[in-house]
Scaffold this motif. Structure first.
Motif, PDB file in Angstrom:
ATOM      1  N   SER A   1      27.445  39.341  43.627  1.00  0.00           N
ATOM      2  CA  SER A   1      26.903  38.042  43.218  1.00  0.00           C
ATOM      3  C   SER A   1      27.445  36.891  44.061  1.00  0.00           C
ATOM      4  O   SER A   1      26.930  35.776  43.983  1.00  0.00           O
ATOM      5  CB  SER A   1      27.185  37.778  41.739  1.00  0.00           C
ATOM      6  N   ILE A   2      28.439  37.151  44.889  1.00  0.00           N
ATOM      7  CA  ILE A   2      28.992  36.114  45.759  1.00  0.00           C
ATOM      8  C   ILE A   2      28.019  35.895  46.915  1.00  0.00           C
ATOM      9  O   ILE A   2      27.776  36.795  47.708  1.00  0.00           O
ATOM     10  CB  ILE A   2      30.385  36.516  46.276  1.00  0.00           C
ATOM     11  N   TYR A   3      27.465  34.710  46.985  1.00  0.00           N
ATOM     12  CA  TYR A   3      26.472  34.416  48.024  1.00  0.00           C
ATOM     13  C   TYR A   3      27.157  34.224  49.373  1.00  0.00           C
ATOM     14  O   TYR A   3      28.107  33.449  49.504  1.00  0.00           O
ATOM     15  CB  TYR A   3      25.664  33.163  47.660  1.00  0.00           C
ATOM     16  N   ILE A   4      26.644  34.931  50.375  1.00  0.00           N
ATOM     17  CA  ILE A   4      27.131  34.823  51.743  1.00  0.00           C
ATOM     18  C   ILE A   4      25.957  34.371  52.610  1.00  0.00           C
ATOM     19  O   ILE A   4      24.978  35.105  52.753  1.00  0.00           O
ATOM     20  CB  ILE A   4      27.672  36.180  52.262  1.00  0.00           C
ATOM     21  N   PRO A   5      26.030  33.169  53.179  1.00  0.00           N
ATOM     22  CA  PRO A   5      24.937  32.700  54.043  1.00  0.00           C
ATOM     23  C   PRO A   5      24.761  33.615  55.255  1.00  0.00           C
ATOM     24  O   PRO A   5      25.717  34.267  55.703  1.00  0.00           O
ATOM     25  CB  PRO A   5      25.400  31.301  54.478  1.00  0.00           C
ATOM     26  N   ASP A   6      23.549  33.662  55.766  1.00  0.00           N
ATOM     27  CA  ASP A   6      23.262  34.453  56.963  1.00  0.00           C
ATOM     28  C   ASP A   6      24.242  34.107  58.070  1.00  0.00           C
ATOM     29  O   ASP A   6      24.555  32.929  58.292  1.00  0.00           O
ATOM     30  CB  ASP A   6      21.829  34.198  57.445  1.00  0.00           C
ATOM     31  N   GLY A   7      24.718  35.137  58.744  1.00  0.00           N
ATOM     32  CA  GLY A   7      25.614  34.941  59.864  1.00  0.00           C
ATOM     33  C   GLY A   7      27.080  34.881  59.495  1.00  0.00           C
ATOM     34  O   GLY A   7      27.933  34.874  60.372  1.00  0.00           O
TER      35      GLY A   7
ATOM     36  N   GLU B   1      39.105  42.063  47.920  1.00  0.00           N
ATOM     37  CA  GLU B   1      40.264  41.458  47.267  1.00  0.00           C
ATOM     38  C   GLU B   1      39.951  40.067  46.721  1.00  0.00           C
ATOM     39  O   GLU B   1      40.709  39.548  45.904  1.00  0.00           O
ATOM     40  CB  GLU B   1      41.453  41.385  48.237  1.00  0.00           C
ATOM     41  N   ILE B   2      38.844  39.501  47.138  1.00  0.00           N
ATOM     42  CA  ILE B   2      38.442  38.205  46.586  1.00  0.00           C
ATOM     43  C   ILE B   2      38.269  38.292  45.066  1.00  0.00           C
ATOM     44  O   ILE B   2      38.425  37.308  44.357  1.00  0.00           O
ATOM     45  CB  ILE B   2      37.154  37.668  47.266  1.00  0.00           C
ATOM     46  N   LEU B   3      37.989  39.503  44.578  1.00  0.00           N
ATOM     47  CA  LEU B   3      37.847  39.688  43.130  1.00  0.00           C
ATOM     48  C   LEU B   3      39.170  39.507  42.394  1.00  0.00           C
ATOM     49  O   LEU B   3      39.184  39.332  41.173  1.00  0.00           O
ATOM     50  CB  LEU B   3      37.273  41.071  42.823  1.00  0.00           C
ATOM     51  N   ASP B   4      40.292  39.534  43.128  1.00  0.00           N
ATOM     52  CA  ASP B   4      41.605  39.298  42.523  1.00  0.00           C
ATOM     53  C   ASP B   4      41.873  37.812  42.306  1.00  0.00           C
ATOM     54  O   ASP B   4      42.804  37.451  41.582  1.00  0.00           O
ATOM     55  CB  ASP B   4      42.715  39.885  43.403  1.00  0.00           C
ATOM     56  N   ASP B   5      41.090  36.959  42.933  1.00  0.00           N
ATOM     57  CA  ASP B   5      41.245  35.520  42.760  1.00  0.00           C
ATOM     58  C   ASP B   5      40.960  35.195  41.289  1.00  0.00           C
ATOM     59  O   ASP B   5      39.886  35.516  40.768  1.00  0.00           O
ATOM     60  CB  ASP B   5      40.251  34.786  43.664  1.00  0.00           C
ATOM     61  N   PRO B   6      41.910  34.576  40.583  1.00  0.00           N
ATOM     62  CA  PRO B   6      41.708  34.293  39.155  1.00  0.00           C
ATOM     63  C   PRO B   6      40.426  33.522  38.855  1.00  0.00           C
ATOM     64  O   PRO B   6      39.826  33.708  37.795  1.00  0.00           O
ATOM     65  CB  PRO B   6      42.951  33.478  38.770  1.00  0.00           C
ATOM     66  N   ALA B   7      39.977  32.664  39.784  1.00  0.00           N
ATOM     67  CA  ALA B   7      38.753  31.888  39.562  1.00  0.00           C
ATOM     68  C   ALA B   7      37.521  32.776  39.536  1.00  0.00           C
ATOM     69  O   ALA B   7      36.504  32.420  38.949  1.00  0.00           O
ATOM     70  CB  ALA B   7      38.603  30.820  40.647  1.00  0.00           C
ATOM     71  N   ILE B   8      37.604  33.938  40.154  1.00  0.00           N
ATOM     72  CA  ILE B   8      36.488  34.899  40.154  1.00  0.00           C
ATOM     73  C   ILE B   8      36.720  35.985  39.116  1.00  0.00           C
ATOM     74  O   ILE B   8      35.821  36.339  38.354  1.00  0.00           O
ATOM     75  CB  ILE B   8      36.294  35.486  41.562  1.00  0.00           C
ATOM     76  N   ALA B   9      37.931  36.506  39.068  1.00  0.00           N
ATOM     77  CA  ALA B   9      38.252  37.612  38.159  1.00  0.00           C
ATOM     78  C   ALA B   9      37.989  37.264  36.698  1.00  0.00           C
ATOM     79  O   ALA B   9      37.611  38.127  35.904  1.00  0.00           O
ATOM     80  CB  ALA B   9      39.708  38.037  38.348  1.00  0.00           C
TER      81      ALA B   9
END
Length: 163
Positions: free
Chosen positions: A23-29, A36-44
């Motif tokens: 669900s994390i949007y990544i712009p083209d390019g 490990e970004i899922l370990d970030d409390p703001a996401i987890a």
């Protein structure tokens, strides 16, 4: 493509984490971030301690039981809430569909299913956050009745749908 939308089961938790990552949007390019970004409390926090009374997830599966996508909602209490938070009575929705199944109407079906569930549960609205660069998601949410509430809250826009 025949599929069904079913309620969350205990063995779906790892798939929900996969979908949170998707669900994390990544712009083209741009490069996909490390998991490990899922370990970030703001996401987890979107899935940590899953299973509270107001936590709901629906899973799209094909005829063989393969998981294709998921949508989930969580009601936030207090100051530690998600980017799509509008108030303590409005569940925030998160959603993702596996890349190979996008563009086939599955996202719309998941949105309709979580909306029906929220209405049956007595909620009067749903909210979500979306990256303003994600034009496909913006159009999908607008098509399903979500309207802008806040813009540019940490790189995402908050949208709300009144039920």
């Amino acid at each position: 493509m025949p599929y069904a939308i079913r309620s969350y089961q205990d063995d779906d938790m790892s798939f929900l984490w996969d979908m949170l990552y998707q669900s994390i949007y990544i712009p083209d390019g741009q490069a996909q971030p490390e998991r490990e970004i899922l370990d970030d409390p703001a996401i987890a926090k979107y899935l940590v301690h899953w299973g509270q009374d107001t936590d709901t997830a629906l899973i799209a599966v094909d005829a063989h039981g393969t998981r294709l996508g998921a949508i989930w909602m969580r009601v936030w209490q207090g100051a530690d809430h998600g980017w799509g938070y509008v108030d303590n009575a409005t569940p925030e929705v998160g959603m993702a569909v596996r890349a190979e199944y996008r563009g086939k109407g599955l996202g719309g079906q998941l949105l309709r299913a979580i909306t029906a569930h929220a209405q049956q549960a007595g909620f009067s609205a749903l909210s979500l956050s979306v990256d303003p660069q994600n034009e496909v998601a913006l159009r999908l949410y607008q098509h399903h009745g979500y309207q802008f509430v806040f813009e540019d809250t940490g790189g995402s826009w908050t949208m709300k749908k009144v039920l």
